[in-house]
Design a protein around this motif. Sequence first.
Motif, PDB file in Angstrom:
ATOM      1  N   SER A 241      66.470 -24.782  36.257  1.00  0.00           N
ATOM      2  CA  SER A 241      66.039 -24.074  37.461  1.00  0.00           C
ATOM      3  C   SER A 241      65.657 -25.057  38.568  1.00  0.00           C
ATOM      4  O   SER A 241      65.988 -24.846  39.741  1.00  0.00           O
ATOM      5  CB  SER A 241      64.854 -23.155  37.131  1.00  0.00           C
ATOM      6  OG  SER A 241      64.437 -22.444  38.270  1.00  0.00           O
ATOM      7  N   VAL A 242      64.973 -26.148  38.200  1.00  0.00           N
ATOM      8  CA  VAL A 242      64.587 -27.155  39.186  1.00  0.00           C
ATOM      9  C   VAL A 242      65.809 -27.902  39.708  1.00  0.00           C
ATOM     10  O   VAL A 242      65.963 -28.109  40.920  1.00  0.00           O
ATOM     11  CB  VAL A 242      63.581 -28.154  38.572  1.00  0.00           C
ATOM     12  CG1 VAL A 242      63.370 -29.348  39.501  1.00  0.00           C
ATOM     13  CG2 VAL A 242      62.255 -27.459  38.294  1.00  0.00           C
ATOM     14  N   THR A 244      68.924 -26.969  39.846  1.00  0.00           N
ATOM     15  CA  THR A 244      69.801 -26.112  40.666  1.00  0.00           C
ATOM     16  C   THR A 244      69.075 -25.486  41.845  1.00  0.00           C
ATOM     17  O   THR A 244      69.688 -24.735  42.620  1.00  0.00           O
ATOM     18  CB  THR A 244      70.402 -24.995  39.796  1.00  0.00           C
ATOM     19  OG1 THR A 244      69.345 -24.270  39.156  1.00  0.00           O
ATOM     20  CG2 THR A 244      71.320 -25.572  38.732  1.00  0.00           C
ATOM     21  N   GLN A 245      67.767 -25.789  41.967  1.00  0.00           N
ATOM     22  CA  GLN A 245      66.944 -25.319  43.079  1.00  0.00           C
ATOM     23  C   GLN A 245      66.938 -23.793  43.188  1.00  0.00           C
ATOM     24  O   GLN A 245      67.026 -23.224  44.282  1.00  0.00           O
ATOM     25  CB  GLN A 245      67.423 -25.953  44.396  1.00  0.00           C
ATOM     26  CG  GLN A 245      67.292 -27.470  44.404  1.00  0.00           C
ATOM     27  CD  GLN A 245      67.699 -28.087  45.720  1.00  0.00           C
ATOM     28  OE1 GLN A 245      68.469 -27.520  46.484  1.00  0.00           O
ATOM     29  NE2 GLN A 245      67.163 -29.262  46.016  1.00  0.00           N
ATOM     30  N   SER A 247      65.158 -20.083  42.788  1.00  0.00           N
ATOM     31  CA  SER A 247      63.837 -19.477  42.865  1.00  0.00           C
ATOM     32  C   SER A 247      63.492 -18.895  41.498  1.00  0.00           C
ATOM     33  O   SER A 247      64.387 -18.686  40.673  1.00  0.00           O
ATOM     34  CB  SER A 247      63.835 -18.357  43.906  1.00  0.00           C
ATOM     35  OG  SER A 247      64.653 -17.276  43.470  1.00  0.00           O
ATOM     36  N   ARG A 257      54.182 -25.780  40.407  1.00  0.00           N
ATOM     37  CA  ARG A 257      54.501 -26.797  41.419  1.00  0.00           C
ATOM     38  C   ARG A 257      54.297 -28.215  40.875  1.00  0.00           C
ATOM     39  O   ARG A 257      55.081 -29.117  41.172  1.00  0.00           O
ATOM     40  CB  ARG A 257      53.608 -26.599  42.646  1.00  0.00           C
ATOM     41  CG  ARG A 257      53.877 -25.311  43.398  1.00  0.00           C
ATOM     42  CD  ARG A 257      53.116 -25.315  44.725  1.00  0.00           C
ATOM     43  NE  ARG A 257      53.191 -24.023  45.384  1.00  0.00           N
ATOM     44  CZ  ARG A 257      52.298 -23.059  45.225  1.00  0.00           C
ATOM     45  NH1 ARG A 257      51.260 -23.256  44.431  1.00  0.00           N
ATOM     46  NH2 ARG A 257      52.418 -21.920  45.862  1.00  0.00           N
ATOM     47  N   ILE A 260      57.424 -29.704  39.001  1.00  0.00           N
ATOM     48  CA  ILE A 260      58.743 -29.833  39.639  1.00  0.00           C
ATOM     49  C   ILE A 260      59.172 -31.295  39.717  1.00  0.00           C
ATOM     50  O   ILE A 260      60.302 -31.655  39.364  1.00  0.00           O
ATOM     51  CB  ILE A 260      58.728 -29.189  41.038  1.00  0.00           C
ATOM     52  CG1 ILE A 260      58.576 -27.665  40.906  1.00  0.00           C
ATOM     53  CG2 ILE A 260      60.006 -29.539  41.806  1.00  0.00           C
ATOM     54  CD1 ILE A 260      58.476 -26.934  42.227  1.00  0.00           C
ATOM     55  N   GLN A 261      58.267 -32.164  40.164  1.00  0.00           N
ATOM     56  CA  GLN A 261      58.595 -33.587  40.268  1.00  0.00           C
ATOM     57  C   GLN A 261      58.882 -34.183  38.887  1.00  0.00           C
ATOM     58  O   GLN A 261      59.775 -35.024  38.732  1.00  0.00           O
ATOM     59  CB  GLN A 261      57.458 -34.335  40.955  1.00  0.00           C
ATOM     60  CG  GLN A 261      57.821 -35.776  41.328  1.00  0.00           C
ATOM     61  CD  GLN A 261      56.754 -36.411  42.202  1.00  0.00           C
ATOM     62  OE1 GLN A 261      55.738 -35.787  42.518  1.00  0.00           O
ATOM     63  NE2 GLN A 261      56.974 -37.664  42.593  1.00  0.00           N
ATOM     64  N   GLN A 264      62.346 -33.235  37.933  1.00  0.00           N
ATOM     65  CA  GLN A 264      63.323 -33.989  38.735  1.00  0.00           C
ATOM     66  C   GLN A 264      63.512 -35.394  38.171  1.00  0.00           C
ATOM     67  O   GLN A 264      64.631 -35.925  38.148  1.00  0.00           O
ATOM     68  CB  GLN A 264      62.857 -34.049  40.192  1.00  0.00           C
ATOM     69  CG  GLN A 264      62.951 -32.707  40.920  1.00  0.00           C
ATOM     70  CD  GLN A 264      62.301 -32.728  42.285  1.00  0.00           C
ATOM     71  OE1 GLN A 264      61.403 -33.543  42.555  1.00  0.00           O
ATOM     72  NE2 GLN A 264      62.719 -31.830  43.170  1.00  0.00           N
ATOM     73  N   ARG A 267      65.578 -35.227  34.920  1.00  0.00           N
ATOM     74  CA  ARG A 267      67.012 -35.005  35.163  1.00  0.00           C
ATOM     75  C   ARG A 267      67.768 -36.313  35.313  1.00  0.00           C
ATOM     76  O   ARG A 267      68.955 -36.409  34.922  1.00  0.00           O
ATOM     77  CB  ARG A 267      67.184 -34.145  36.430  1.00  0.00           C
ATOM     78  CG  ARG A 267      68.648 -33.970  36.871  1.00  0.00           C
ATOM     79  CD  ARG A 267      69.435 -33.219  35.815  1.00  0.00           C
ATOM     80  NE  ARG A 267      70.836 -33.088  36.184  1.00  0.00           N
ATOM     81  CZ  ARG A 267      71.791 -33.928  35.816  1.00  0.00           C
ATOM     82  NH1 ARG A 267      71.483 -35.011  35.086  1.00  0.00           N
ATOM     83  NH2 ARG A 267      73.039 -33.733  36.160  1.00  0.00           N
TER      84      ARG A 267
END
Length: 324
Positions: A241-242, A244-245, A247, A257, A260-261, A264, A267
Motif C-alpha cells: 500500500s505504501v 503503490t501510494q 489510500s 503515519r 510510512i517512512q 519506504q 522497499r
Amino acid sequence: MARAWIITSPYSLPIQRQVASQIATLSQDDQDVTLTEVHGADLREGTYPDLRTADLFGSTRVFVVRNAETMSAEAGRVLCADILAGDLAAELILTTTGSISSKKLVKAIKDQDGFIELAVPKDTDTTAWERLVDDEFARHGLQANDEAVHAIIESAGYNVDLIGEKVAQVNASVQQPTVTGEDVANVVVGYGSKGVFVLADQMLAGDVEGALKALRGCLEAGDEPLSILGGLTYKVRQLISVVTQLSPKEGGVYVPRGQIQQFQAIRQRFLPGEMTKVVGHLAACDVEIKSGDLGPQAAIERCVLSIASSPVWAVPNPDREILR
C-alpha cells in the motif's frame, strides 16, 4: 424431538458463543436444562452418552462434545447409530475446529440440517475484518474509531480469538464509551509489538537470524502458523500500500503515519520482481498449511526464511513431489 448439531469454526470463540446461544434457546422453551460436557478424546466405551432415554423429571438434556475431531472412530460409529435410529431424547452438540473423521456421522447430521459452519472473513477482505472488530467492541457496549480498530488488528492479526481477547482487555480498562487508537495502545500488550509483527519487520528487513528467532518465539508462545501467516500477510499488504501510494480505502489496509517512512526504507531492500515473489511465498504457504504434507510449522518457517533471504528465494510449487 431432540436434534444433533455440529458447530465448526477455525476459532474457538465463535464456537463458544454459538453453543451458548443454542443452550439459551433451549432454556427459553424449558427452564430446566441439564448440561453435560466432555472432550471428544474422552469418549469411550462406558462413557458414551445415553441419547435415547428421556430425563426422568422431564428436563431437557444437552450433551456437548468439545473438540469432536479428537473422537475415536468407534465413538463416531456409536453416535451415528443413535442419530440414524431417530427419536433422540437428548440434544447432541459436537464442536470442532477441525474435521470429524466419521463421514457417516457428519452426513447424518447434515441430512438433518444440523451442520453450522461459522465462517470467518478471508484475509483479503479487510473491510469484513474491520467490521468484525467493530462488532466485538459493540458486544461490550463500546464504539471504536478507525485508529482503534486498526490498532486491534495490528495487535491480534486476523485471528478471531485474539481479537476477542484484545477487545476484552480494552473494555476492562477504558472509562468512556468511545475507544481511540491511543486507548488500545495504552492497554493492549500483544503480538503487534512483541510477536508476529516484530517477526514481520525482521523478515521484510532481511534479518534471517532475527526472523527465525522471532518465529520460534511465536510458535513457543502458542501462536498457530495460520495466525502467524495472517499477521505477515497484513504487514506485506501495508508495505504494498505504501509502495503503490494507495489510500487506506484503495489499499484495504491502514498504515500509521509513523510507519510510512519505515516501509519506504524496507522497499529498497527488494530487487525488481521480488515483491511478486514475496506475495507468492505467502500464497504458497497458505496452501501448504491448509492442504499440504509439509506440516504447518515447516511451511511457515520455509516462508519466513525464503522472504528474509537475499535474494528472495524462488516460490515453491506446492504440487512438486520434492516438497512432500
